[in-house]
Design a protein around this motif. Structure first.
Motif, PDB file in Angstrom:
ATOM      1  N   ARG A 181       0.837  -1.210   0.000  1.00  0.00           N
ATOM      2  CA  ARG A 181       0.000   0.000   0.000  1.00  0.00           C
ATOM      3  C   ARG A 181       0.871   1.260   0.000  1.00  0.00           C
ATOM      4  NH1 ARG A 181      -3.613  -0.494   4.903  1.00  0.00           N
ATOM      5  NH2 ARG A 181      -1.726   0.100   5.978  1.00  0.00           N
ATOM      6  N   ASP A 182       2.021   1.195   0.677  1.00  0.00           N
ATOM      7  CA  ASP A 182       2.916   2.362   0.704  1.00  0.00           C
ATOM      8  C   ASP A 182       3.519   2.612  -0.675  1.00  0.00           C
ATOM      9  OD1 ASP A 182       3.633   2.929   3.926  1.00  0.00           O
ATOM     10  OD2 ASP A 182       2.866   0.942   3.409  1.00  0.00           O
ATOM     11  N   ASP A 183       3.889   1.525  -1.371  1.00  0.00           N
ATOM     12  CA  ASP A 183       4.392   1.691  -2.754  1.00  0.00           C
ATOM     13  C   ASP A 183       3.309   2.341  -3.605  1.00  0.00           C
ATOM     14  OD1 ASP A 183       6.945   0.358  -2.489  1.00  0.00           O
ATOM     15  OD2 ASP A 183       5.846  -1.524  -2.382  1.00  0.00           O
ATOM     16  N   GLN A 184       2.060   1.908  -3.383  1.00  0.00           N
ATOM     17  CA  GLN A 184       0.951   2.455  -4.168  1.00  0.00           C
ATOM     18  C   GLN A 184       0.777   3.953  -3.878  1.00  0.00           C
ATOM     19  OE1 GLN A 184      -0.469   1.864  -6.778  1.00  0.00           O
ATOM     20  NE2 GLN A 184      -2.390   0.771  -6.510  1.00  0.00           N
ATOM     21  N   ALA A 185       0.832   4.323  -2.594  1.00  0.00           N
ATOM     22  CA  ALA A 185       0.690   5.735  -2.227  1.00  0.00           C
ATOM     23  C   ALA A 185       1.809   6.559  -2.863  1.00  0.00           C
ATOM     24  CB  ALA A 185       0.715   5.876  -0.706  1.00  0.00           C
ATOM     25  N   ARG A 187      12.852   9.974  -2.135  1.00  0.00           N
ATOM     26  CA  ARG A 187      12.547  11.244  -1.457  1.00  0.00           C
ATOM     27  C   ARG A 187      11.082  11.282  -1.035  1.00  0.00           C
ATOM     28  NH1 ARG A 187      15.655  13.091  -5.867  1.00  0.00           N
ATOM     29  NH2 ARG A 187      13.853  14.052  -6.865  1.00  0.00           N
ATOM     30  N   VAL A 188      10.220  10.730  -1.876  1.00  0.00           N
ATOM     31  CA  VAL A 188       8.797  10.661  -1.503  1.00  0.00           C
ATOM     32  C   VAL A 188       8.649   9.806  -0.252  1.00  0.00           C
ATOM     33  CG1 VAL A 188       6.535   9.783  -2.221  1.00  0.00           C
ATOM     34  CG2 VAL A 188       7.936  11.066  -3.835  1.00  0.00           C
ATOM     35  N   ARG A 189       9.358   8.669  -0.249  1.00  0.00           N
ATOM     36  CA  ARG A 189       9.275   7.717   0.869  1.00  0.00           C
ATOM     37  C   ARG A 189       9.826   8.326   2.158  1.00  0.00           C
ATOM     38  NH1 ARG A 189      11.368   1.649  -0.371  1.00  0.00           N
ATOM     39  NH2 ARG A 189       9.690   1.833  -1.876  1.00  0.00           N
ATOM     40  N   ALA A 190      10.995   8.989   2.029  1.00  0.00           N
ATOM     41  CA  ALA A 190      11.672   9.468   3.240  1.00  0.00           C
ATOM     42  C   ALA A 190      11.125  10.809   3.734  1.00  0.00           C
ATOM     43  CB  ALA A 190      13.169   9.594   2.965  1.00  0.00           C
ATOM     44  N   ALA A 239       5.819  13.735   5.841  1.00  0.00           N
ATOM     45  CA  ALA A 239       5.331  15.110   6.046  1.00  0.00           C
ATOM     46  C   ALA A 239       3.817  15.156   5.874  1.00  0.00           C
ATOM     47  CB  ALA A 239       6.013  16.067   5.066  1.00  0.00           C
ATOM     48  N   LEU A 240       3.301  14.431   4.899  1.00  0.00           N
ATOM     49  CA  LEU A 240       1.842  14.403   4.690  1.00  0.00           C
ATOM     50  C   LEU A 240       1.136  13.765   5.880  1.00  0.00           C
ATOM     51  CD1 LEU A 240       1.393  13.422   0.923  1.00  0.00           C
ATOM     52  CD2 LEU A 240       0.698  15.545   2.034  1.00  0.00           C
ATOM     53  N   VAL A 241       1.731  12.706   6.399  1.00  0.00           N
ATOM     54  CA  VAL A 241       1.124  12.031   7.554  1.00  0.00           C
ATOM     55  C   VAL A 241       1.126  12.978   8.759  1.00  0.00           C
ATOM     56  CG1 VAL A 241       1.453  10.144   9.210  1.00  0.00           C
ATOM     57  CG2 VAL A 241       1.594   9.688   6.758  1.00  0.00           C
ATOM     58  N   GLY A 279      -2.521  13.470   8.994  1.00  0.00           N
ATOM     59  CA  GLY A 279      -2.945  12.322   9.797  1.00  0.00           C
ATOM     60  C   GLY A 279      -2.556  10.996   9.163  1.00  0.00           C
ATOM     61  N   PRO A 280      -2.632   9.933   9.964  1.00  0.00           N
ATOM     62  CA  PRO A 280      -2.117   8.636   9.522  1.00  0.00           C
ATOM     63  C   PRO A 280      -2.948   7.960   8.429  1.00  0.00           C
ATOM     64  CG  PRO A 280      -3.137   8.475  11.693  1.00  0.00           C
ATOM     65  CD  PRO A 280      -3.145   9.921  11.339  1.00  0.00           C
ATOM     66  N   GLY A 281      -4.160   8.496   8.180  1.00  0.00           N
ATOM     67  CA  GLY A 281      -4.992   7.870   7.152  1.00  0.00           C
ATOM     68  C   GLY A 281      -4.544   8.183   5.724  1.00  0.00           C
ATOM     69  N   VAL A 282      -3.533   9.068   5.584  1.00  0.00           N
ATOM     70  CA  VAL A 282      -3.144   9.544   4.250  1.00  0.00           C
ATOM     71  C   VAL A 282      -2.743   8.403   3.305  1.00  0.00           C
ATOM     72  CG1 VAL A 282      -1.257  10.741   3.079  1.00  0.00           C
ATOM     73  CG2 VAL A 282      -2.535  11.905   4.846  1.00  0.00           C
ATOM     74  N   VAL A 283      -1.942   7.484   3.807  1.00  0.00           N
ATOM     75  CA  VAL A 283      -1.425   6.416   2.932  1.00  0.00           C
ATOM     76  C   VAL A 283      -2.589   5.569   2.421  1.00  0.00           C
ATOM     77  CG1 VAL A 283       0.007   4.331   2.881  1.00  0.00           C
ATOM     78  CG2 VAL A 283       0.829   6.381   4.032  1.00  0.00           C
TER      79      VAL A 283
END
Ligand SMILES: Nc1ncnc2c1ncn2[C@@H]1O[C@H](COP(=O)(O)OP(=O)(O)OP(=O)(O)O)[C@@H](O)[C@H]1O
Length: 330
Positions: A132-136, A204-207, A212-214, A218-222
């Motif tokens: 799911r993180d790869d997808q986000a 860079r998106v991952r790290a 930053a978005l979370v 909030g944690p629901g972003v991913v």
């Protein structure tokens, strides 16, 4: 009896669901780098597949790009044999000399090797550990480059790969769960240095970006980004179907398309018709941009006697009277 740890259970359920949908009997092939995602996938598959009457094959690809890559791939294959895979091997690939950047070249070489291994073993599916993180991350990258709905749909849970279905059973599983599952099972995943190398946009998106978005939202972003991908994918499928019908209706027996028929379509459907037609004529999907489709569209919607639209792959389209026609270049 001790309760099964939730991440292990969740991953097994996801794999079972993916395998239950396979129509034909035969082994399944797990593509495993040794990272947490594909290691957790492999562990779940070797548990679930035999209970569904399927053999299991594991392939670890050695791209030959980092010191120790051959030994690591061998170690992954060795673990798989001990873990109960029916067969496990290393596929060594040559990345140099392929077009595109190093990441794209490695991916292309890897997928070729996986398809070849699937053929050799008669595998009915290739499984990868995208989460799911790869997808986000994929959705964010697509949004940032203005990719449109096709990009925002992210990675499908299933697609064809050289005649073999490619399955991504973990698209609704978080990376924290694959790591936790590995820890519970006593597996030591390999940390790919590329995943933290800031010279890659995805790293860079991952790290930086996703954390930053979370923090901000909030944690629901991913989860929400992954859901966005699923919703857009469903809309894409509906629009593609409409476009298929519209393309057939706009065709002229001489191989051209009727400009008035195209003009009558809504822009979203017309864009897809022109995109599909360009691909059919030989324009490579990877190289076909919004600019190319826009030039084709202008032959329909902003016709003022302009010259042809040149598409990648040596495809040239010009307008003659009320038709768009492909012509030979040169
Ligand atoms: N060297 C490899 N050999 C076999 N399969 C691979 C290899 N590299 C990647 N894959 C497959 O492609 C998937 C996506 O890989 P990618 O490196 O993009 O993501 P990742 O999240 O770092 O995955 P992982 O934690 O499994 O390495 C992996 O889960 C795995 O199934």
């Amino acid at each position: 009896m001790a309760a099964l740890a939730p991440p292990v259970a969740a991953i097994r359920v996801a794999v079972r669901r993916a395998l239950t949908g396979l129509p034909s009997p035969g082994p399944v092939l797990v593509a495993c780098s040794g990272g947490a995602d594909s290691l957790a996938l492999a562990a779940a598959t070797v548990f679930v597949a035999p209970r569904l009457g399927r053999d299991t094959v594991l392939v670890s690809v050695d791209h030959g790009l980092q010191g120790g890559s051959a030994e690591r791939a061998e170690a992954v294959a060795g673990w798989a044999r001990e873990a109960g895979f029916t067969a496990a091997s290393v596929a060594r690939v040559e990345v140099a000399g392929r077009p595109g950047g190093p990441e794209a070249a490695a991916r292309e070489a890897r997928y070729e090797a996986l398809v070849e291994a699937a053929r050799q073993h008669g595998a009915v599916a290739v499984l990868t550990g995208h989460t799911r993180d790869d997808q986000a991350e994929t959705v964010l990258l697509a949004l940032a480059r203005g990719a449109g709905p096709r990009g925002l749909a992210g990675m499908p849970a299933r697609r064809e790969l050289g005649g073999v279905p490619l399955l991504r059973p973990l698209l609704e599983i978080g990376r924290d769960e694959t790591r936790a599952a590995c820890a519970v099972l006593g597996l030591s995943p390999w940390q790919d240095p590329h995943n933290t190398d800031p010279s890659y946009a995805r790293s860079r998106v991952r790290a930086d970006l996703l954390p930053a978005l979370v923090r901000a939202l909030g944690p629901g972003v991913v989860d929400n980004l992954a859901r966005t991908a699923r919703l857009v994918a469903a809309d894409n499928a509906a629009l593609d179907e409409l476009a298929g019908t519209a393309l057939a209706a706009a065709r002229h027996p001489d191989g051209g398309l009727s400009a008035p028929a195209l003009l009558a379509l809504t822009p979203a459907v017309r864009g897809r018709v022109l995109h599909a037609w360009a691909r059919e004529l030989g324009a490579q999907p990877g190289a076909l941009s919004h600019r190319h489709v826009g030039a084709l569209d202008a032959l329909v919607t902003a016709w003022h006697g302009q010259g042809p639209a040149d598409l990648p792959g040596g495809v040239r389209i010009l307008r003659r009277a009320d038709r768009l026609q492909p012509v030979a270049v040169g």
